[in-house]
Motif scaffolding. Structure first.
Motif, PDB file in Angstrom:
ATOM      1  N   PRO A 206       0.874  -1.180   0.012  1.00  0.00           N
ATOM      2  CA  PRO A 206      -0.026  -0.079   0.004  1.00  0.00           C
ATOM      3  C   PRO A 206       0.952   1.309   0.097  1.00  0.00           C
ATOM      4  CG  PRO A 206      -0.200  -1.038   2.191  1.00  0.00           C
ATOM      5  CD  PRO A 206       0.645  -2.000   1.490  1.00  0.00           C
ATOM      6  N   ASP A 207       0.345   2.314  -0.455  1.00  0.00           N
ATOM      7  CA  ASP A 207       1.289   3.643  -0.632  1.00  0.00           C
ATOM      8  C   ASP A 207       1.130   4.149   0.768  1.00  0.00           C
ATOM      9  OD1 ASP A 207       1.984   3.902  -3.467  1.00  0.00           O
ATOM     10  OD2 ASP A 207      -0.221   3.760  -3.671  1.00  0.00           O
ATOM     11  N   TYR A 208      -0.173   4.041   1.537  1.00  0.00           N
ATOM     12  CA  TYR A 208      -0.285   4.402   2.695  1.00  0.00           C
ATOM     13  C   TYR A 208      -0.781   3.559   3.639  1.00  0.00           C
ATOM     14  CZ  TYR A 208      -0.128   9.013   0.197  1.00  0.00           C
ATOM     15  OH  TYR A 208       0.081   9.866  -0.733  1.00  0.00           O
ATOM     16  N   CYS A 209      -0.383   3.199   4.778  1.00  0.00           N
ATOM     17  CA  CYS A 209      -0.703   2.087   5.734  1.00  0.00           C
ATOM     18  C   CYS A 209      -0.697   2.614   7.094  1.00  0.00           C
ATOM     19  CB  CYS A 209       0.314   0.993   5.499  1.00  0.00           C
ATOM     20  SG  CYS A 209       0.129  -0.199   6.812  1.00  0.00           S
ATOM     21  N   GLY A 210      -1.842   2.393   7.866  1.00  0.00           N
ATOM     22  CA  GLY A 210      -1.858   2.599   9.168  1.00  0.00           C
ATOM     23  C   GLY A 210      -1.145   1.969  10.139  1.00  0.00           C
ATOM     24  N   PHE A 211      -1.258   0.590  10.170  1.00  0.00           N
ATOM     25  CA  PHE A 211      -0.555  -0.253  10.987  1.00  0.00           C
ATOM     26  C   PHE A 211      -0.188  -1.633  10.192  1.00  0.00           C
ATOM     27  CE2 PHE A 211      -3.229   2.145  13.561  1.00  0.00           C
ATOM     28  CZ  PHE A 211      -2.452   2.704  14.670  1.00  0.00           C
ATOM     29  N   SER A 212       0.809  -2.283  10.259  1.00  0.00           N
ATOM     30  CA  SER A 212       1.214  -3.520   9.843  1.00  0.00           C
ATOM     31  C   SER A 212       1.171  -4.562  10.828  1.00  0.00           C
ATOM     32  CB  SER A 212       2.689  -3.537   9.396  1.00  0.00           C
ATOM     33  OG  SER A 212       2.966  -4.592   8.722  1.00  0.00           O
ATOM     34  N   ILE A 213       0.279  -5.540  10.823  1.00  0.00           N
ATOM     35  CA  ILE A 213      -0.160  -6.514  11.993  1.00  0.00           C
ATOM     36  C   ILE A 213       0.081  -7.843  11.513  1.00  0.00           C
ATOM     37  CG2 ILE A 213      -1.651  -5.038  12.725  1.00  0.00           C
ATOM     38  CD1 ILE A 213      -3.916  -7.100  11.612  1.00  0.00           C
ATOM     39  N   GLU A 214       0.424  -8.771  12.746  1.00  0.00           N
ATOM     40  CA  GLU A 214       0.401 -10.135  12.211  1.00  0.00           C
ATOM     41  C   GLU A 214      -0.773 -10.857  11.892  1.00  0.00           C
ATOM     42  OE1 GLU A 214       2.180 -11.731  16.037  1.00  0.00           O
ATOM     43  OE2 GLU A 214       3.953 -10.376  16.064  1.00  0.00           O
ATOM     44  N   ASP A 215      -0.611 -12.206  11.540  1.00  0.00           N
ATOM     45  CA  ASP A 215      -2.109 -12.682  11.258  1.00  0.00           C
ATOM     46  C   ASP A 215      -2.838 -13.135  12.333  1.00  0.00           C
ATOM     47  OD1 ASP A 215      -3.742 -13.899   9.731  1.00  0.00           O
ATOM     48  OD2 ASP A 215      -2.701 -15.842   9.496  1.00  0.00           O
ATOM     49  N   LYS A 216      -3.614 -11.853  12.731  1.00  0.00           N
ATOM     50  CA  LYS A 216      -4.705 -11.946  13.864  1.00  0.00           C
ATOM     51  C   LYS A 216      -6.004 -11.630  13.316  1.00  0.00           C
ATOM     52  CE  LYS A 216      -1.871 -11.296  17.800  1.00  0.00           C
ATOM     53  NZ  LYS A 216      -1.451 -10.618  18.966  1.00  0.00           N
ATOM     54  N   PHE A 217      -7.099 -12.288  14.063  1.00  0.00           N
ATOM     55  CA  PHE A 217      -8.338 -12.027  13.348  1.00  0.00           C
ATOM     56  C   PHE A 217      -8.960 -10.718  13.921  1.00  0.00           C
ATOM     57  CE2 PHE A 217     -12.968 -12.553  12.940  1.00  0.00           C
ATOM     58  CZ  PHE A 217     -13.066 -12.521  11.722  1.00  0.00           C
ATOM     59  N   VAL A 218      -9.174  -9.751  13.473  1.00  0.00           N
ATOM     60  CA  VAL A 218      -9.605  -8.431  13.871  1.00  0.00           C
ATOM     61  C   VAL A 218     -10.994  -8.079  13.670  1.00  0.00           C
ATOM     62  CG1 VAL A 218      -7.180  -7.292  13.864  1.00  0.00           C
ATOM     63  CG2 VAL A 218      -8.440  -7.193  11.843  1.00  0.00           C
ATOM     64  N   VAL A 219     -11.495  -7.363  14.776  1.00  0.00           N
ATOM     65  CA  VAL A 219     -13.124  -7.070  14.648  1.00  0.00           C
ATOM     66  C   VAL A 219     -13.195  -5.774  15.230  1.00  0.00           C
ATOM     67  CG1 VAL A 219     -15.208  -7.753  15.591  1.00  0.00           C
ATOM     68  CG2 VAL A 219     -13.384  -9.509  15.002  1.00  0.00           C
ATOM     69  N   GLY A 220     -14.071  -5.176  14.591  1.00  0.00           N
ATOM     70  CA  GLY A 220     -14.392  -3.640  15.231  1.00  0.00           C
ATOM     71  C   GLY A 220     -13.952  -2.569  14.295  1.00  0.00           C
ATOM     72  N   TYR A 221     -14.409  -1.458  14.381  1.00  0.00           N
ATOM     73  CA  TYR A 221     -14.109  -0.393  13.628  1.00  0.00           C
ATOM     74  C   TYR A 221     -14.131  -0.631  12.138  1.00  0.00           C
ATOM     75  CZ  TYR A 221     -11.701   4.213  12.669  1.00  0.00           C
ATOM     76  OH  TYR A 221     -11.389   5.305  12.171  1.00  0.00           O
ATOM     77  N   GLY A 222     -15.296  -1.144  11.643  1.00  0.00           N
ATOM     78  CA  GLY A 222     -15.665  -1.593  10.320  1.00  0.00           C
ATOM     79  C   GLY A 222     -15.313  -3.005  10.238  1.00  0.00           C
ATOM     80  N   PHE A 223     -14.424  -3.503  10.881  1.00  0.00           N
ATOM     81  CA  PHE A 223     -14.103  -5.117  10.672  1.00  0.00           C
ATOM     82  C   PHE A 223     -15.055  -5.904  11.271  1.00  0.00           C
ATOM     83  CE2 PHE A 223      -9.864  -3.128  10.563  1.00  0.00           C
ATOM     84  CZ  PHE A 223      -9.394  -3.568   9.743  1.00  0.00           C
ATOM     85  N   ASP A 224     -15.738  -6.935  10.807  1.00  0.00           N
ATOM     86  CA  ASP A 224     -16.908  -7.593  11.298  1.00  0.00           C
ATOM     87  C   ASP A 224     -16.602  -9.052  11.532  1.00  0.00           C
ATOM     88  OD1 ASP A 224     -16.338  -8.446   8.400  1.00  0.00           O
ATOM     89  OD2 ASP A 224     -18.355  -9.701   8.649  1.00  0.00           O
ATOM     90  N   PHE A 225     -17.397  -9.657  12.416  1.00  0.00           N
ATOM     91  CA  PHE A 225     -17.534 -10.859  12.558  1.00  0.00           C
ATOM     92  C   PHE A 225     -18.993 -11.465  12.285  1.00  0.00           C
ATOM     93  CE2 PHE A 225     -18.111 -14.642  15.538  1.00  0.00           C
ATOM     94  CZ  PHE A 225     -17.346 -15.695  15.027  1.00  0.00           C
TER      95      PHE A 225
END
Ligand code: PRP
Ligand code: MG
Length: 181
Positions: free
Chosen positions: A144-163
């Motif tokens: 990506p040209d702009y990236c907030g945070f680089s993360i490990e392979d974790k399942f993220v939820v909240g702030y737009g991310f769904d479960f």
């Protein structure tokens, strides 16, 4: 939010998100000064991130369009097939400097698809912005040209991310450590 505390841990608080998104907005404002910025948000996942991001990009000419893509359905495993469910509404984007915004690049199939799809409409220029990046999960090349945070392979939820299409409204990002219902 009534979520059992044993099953989640906060990864990015509201404050973490606000701070980093302010920095991204400033960077994008400086890079797109004097340009004809068209932000294309990929729905549904980016709706909250994009709403916060554009309010941090202090440029009068900024326009926003939306495109709905889908790759996962309700399952947790990625499907390589990405579909456009609804396209942007702007007919001619040849005079625009486009910034595609999504919540996350995982396999990057979605971004790769969106880039091809928008490139075919011949924008003046094309850049990408994701809030989270999971480089370890790539199935196609993408940085990506702009990236907030680089993360490990974790399942993220909240702030737009769904479960299962829920919890998008949680104002922070959490990591599911156990079964969430
Ligand atoms: C999720 C997420 C990204 C994409 C990332 O969207 O919002 O758009 O997957 O995965 P990838 O890099 O492996 O393609 P999803 O298709 O689940 O739909 P949603 O945005 O409506 O949640
Ligand atoms: Mg998405």
């Amino acid at each position: 939010m009534n979520i059992d505390e044993r099953k989640w841990e906060i990864m990015f608080s509201e404050n973490d998100l606000d701070k980093r998104i302010s920095e991204l907005g400033e960077e994008i404002k400086n890079d797109f000064k004097g340009k004809n910025l068209l932000v294309i948000a990929l729905l549904k996942g980016s709706f909250i991130f994009c709403a916060d991001l554009v309010r941090k990009i202090d440029l009068n000419q900024l326009r926003v369009n939306f495109m709905t893509t889908s790759s996962y359905g309700d399952s947790l495993s990625p499907a390589s097939k990405v579909k456009v469910q609804s396209d942007i509404t702007l007919k001619d984007i040849t005079s625009y400097d486009v910034l595609i915004v999504d919540d996350i690049a995982d396999t990057a199939n979605t971004m790769a698809f969106a880039i091809n799809h928008i490139k075919a409409k011949n924008p003046k220029s094309l850049k990408t912005c994701v809030l989270l990046d999971k480089p370890s999960r790539r199935q196609v090349d993408f940085i990506p040209d702009y990236c907030g945070f680089s993360i490990e392979d974790k399942f993220v939820v909240g702030y737009g991310f769904d479960f299962e299409d829920r919890y998008r409204n949680v104002p922070y990002i959490f990591n599911v450590t156990n079964e969430l219902r």
